[in-house]
Design an enzyme around this catalytic site. Structure first.
Site, PDB file in Angstrom:
ATOM      1  N   ASP A  57      31.197  28.609  25.445  1.00  0.00           N
ATOM      2  CA  ASP A  57      29.844  28.269  25.873  1.00  0.00           C
ATOM      3  C   ASP A  57      29.902  27.020  26.735  1.00  0.00           C
ATOM      4  O   ASP A  57      29.900  25.894  26.242  1.00  0.00           O
ATOM      5  CB  ASP A  57      28.953  28.024  24.638  1.00  0.00           C
ATOM      6  CG  ASP A  57      27.475  27.967  25.006  1.00  0.00           C
ATOM      7  OD1 ASP A  57      27.140  28.267  26.159  1.00  0.00           O
ATOM      8  OD2 ASP A  57      26.664  27.623  24.121  1.00  0.00           O
TER       9      ASP A  57
ATOM     10  N   LYS B  31      34.330  33.865  23.122  1.00  0.00           N
ATOM     11  CA  LYS B  31      33.373  33.590  24.185  1.00  0.00           C
ATOM     12  C   LYS B  31      33.047  32.098  24.157  1.00  0.00           C
ATOM     13  O   LYS B  31      32.474  31.603  23.198  1.00  0.00           O
ATOM     14  CB  LYS B  31      32.092  34.400  24.032  1.00  0.00           C
ATOM     15  CG  LYS B  31      31.155  34.206  25.216  1.00  0.00           C
ATOM     16  CD  LYS B  31      29.849  34.919  25.056  1.00  0.00           C
ATOM     17  CE  LYS B  31      29.027  34.754  26.341  1.00  0.00           C
ATOM     18  NZ  LYS B  31      28.847  33.350  26.742  1.00  0.00           N
TER      19      LYS B  31
ATOM     20  N   GLU C 279      30.022  31.606  19.368  1.00  0.00           N
ATOM     21  CA  GLU C 279      28.951  32.293  20.097  1.00  0.00           C
ATOM     22  C   GLU C 279      29.160  33.802  20.123  1.00  0.00           C
ATOM     23  O   GLU C 279      28.209  34.566  20.147  1.00  0.00           O
ATOM     24  CB  GLU C 279      28.859  31.760  21.531  1.00  0.00           C
ATOM     25  CG  GLU C 279      27.636  32.282  22.258  1.00  0.00           C
ATOM     26  CD  GLU C 279      27.576  31.845  23.707  1.00  0.00           C
ATOM     27  OE1 GLU C 279      26.587  32.157  24.374  1.00  0.00           O
ATOM     28  OE2 GLU C 279      28.530  31.201  24.177  1.00  0.00           O
TER      29      GLU C 279
END
Length: 354
Positions: free
Chosen positions: A72, A70, A212
């Site tokens: 960011d 993921k 993250e």
């Protein structure tokens, strides 16, 4: 025994005419039958609403799920049409001029028309996406600088070589994307790598490396706009966007901000979710205080419960990115920390309370 092929139902073709035969003549052209199928090109869409990941507490299990890191940053769609590039934010704004390196890399792709879905990020020294670094590269909230250091991690392909491929399965779209964006590339557009394995182990490793979280995708599903469950996000540390509805004054705190008062969306309104008083730097707190004072209002836009002293209520226009560890039983943020402001033109990602 060799089985003879069945006789064709179509009439046999006439043999080719010999040189001695009459001059060849084609048949009179007949008008096209409107019912005859054809394979036209799909018009290039001006915009495709993005597929959004649904937040869940643990990774899914099963052979249909694949995983990615993921990132960011800022969600972008890169439209390439015969050398012309448009870079569209999740909120529908054209930011082509703010990501020049990504635009140049898109023009170099070996295809005439395409729409890539991905995340623009700035990487830190450890190779992790740095949201604050990206904001600074863009000149802060409302800034107009171009982020020449930003790269795009492409994770989906929605339109390819004249055809809308959103109806194809995730696996098939991924194969086309991998052919277009090299897996080992180090340019301004890179392939977001797929990770196969047990979701729980992948998620644990991501958290150990300070990432993250991870995104899980159902490999059998088409691309659908909205938050429908084909994509899931599992975060190591929760981070969401919340609307600033006011702040508590403090003579001791940075910028004079004791605590930001925050709200989430609930239906057509806002619901108070608590406050945050950490994560500020001196310069960011001073700039934020000036912005909030310029949008002060008499009445709160969300019910904050008890009557509060030394509070400046603000119009609900600023969206802050907030890290937090958990929720309290009464729906307030626990161990929250301020990360930064979402950009003015792309502040649509606000946490929604069911």
């Amino acid at each position: 025994m060799v089985k003879r092929p069945s006789k064709s139902k179509t009439p046999p073709r006439a043999p080719l005419l010999s040189e001695e035969d009459a001059t060849l003549r084609g048949q009179k052209r007949r008008p096209r039958d409107p019912a005859q199928p054809q394979l036209p090109f799909d018009p290039m869409p001006a915009r495709i609403e993005p597929c959004l990941a649904k937040l869940v507490s643990k990774p899914p299990a099963g052979p249909n799920w694949i995983f990615e890191i993921k990132w960011d940053g800022y969600r972008l769609a890169v439209h390439l049409e015969h050398g012309t590039v448009r870079i569209i934010t999740r909120g529908g704004h054209d930011w082509t001029d703010r990501f020049p390196a990504i635009a140049d890399a898109a023009r170099a792709l070996p295809v005439s028309t395409a729409i890539l879905d991905g995340e623009a990020v700035v990487l830190d020294d450890a190779g992790r996406s740095d949201f604050n670094g990206l904001q600074q590269a863009l000149g802060g909230r409302g800034g107009k600088r171009s982020a020449s250091d930003a790269i795009l991690y492409a994770f989906d392909l929605l339109y390819f070589d004249g055809h809308d491929i959103t109806r194809m399965d995730q696996d098939d779209r991924r194969r086309l994307l991998a052919d277009l964006v090299p897996e080992d590339g180090d340019g301004a557009i890179r392939l977001s790598q797929e990770i196969e394995g047990q979701g729980a182990a992948i998620f644990a490793a991501a958290c150990e490396h300070g990432l993250e979280g991870v995104i899980a995708k159902d490999r059998t599903k088409p691309y659908r706009s909205g938050r429908n469950g084909e994509w899931l996000k599992i975060k190591c540390v929760a981070s969401e966007g919340f609307v600033i509805v006011g702040y508590e004054r403090s003579s001791d705190a940075l910028g004079g901000i004791g605590r930001l008062l925050l709200a989430a969306r609930q239906g057509d309104g806002l619901v108070y979710v608590g406050g945050v008083g950490t994560g500020f730097s001196g310069s960011s707190a001073t700039a934020l205080r000036k912005q909030m004072d310029a949008m002060a209002t008499d009445a709160p836009s969300a019910d904050a419960g008890k009557k509060r002293k030394n509070v400046v209520w603000t119009r609900p226009e600023l969206v802050a990115e907030i890290e937090f560890r958990a929720w309290t039983a009464d729906g307030k943020l626990r161990h929250a920390s301020y990360k930064g402001l979402r950009d003015t033109e792309d502040a649509s990602d606000v946490y929604e309370v069911e």
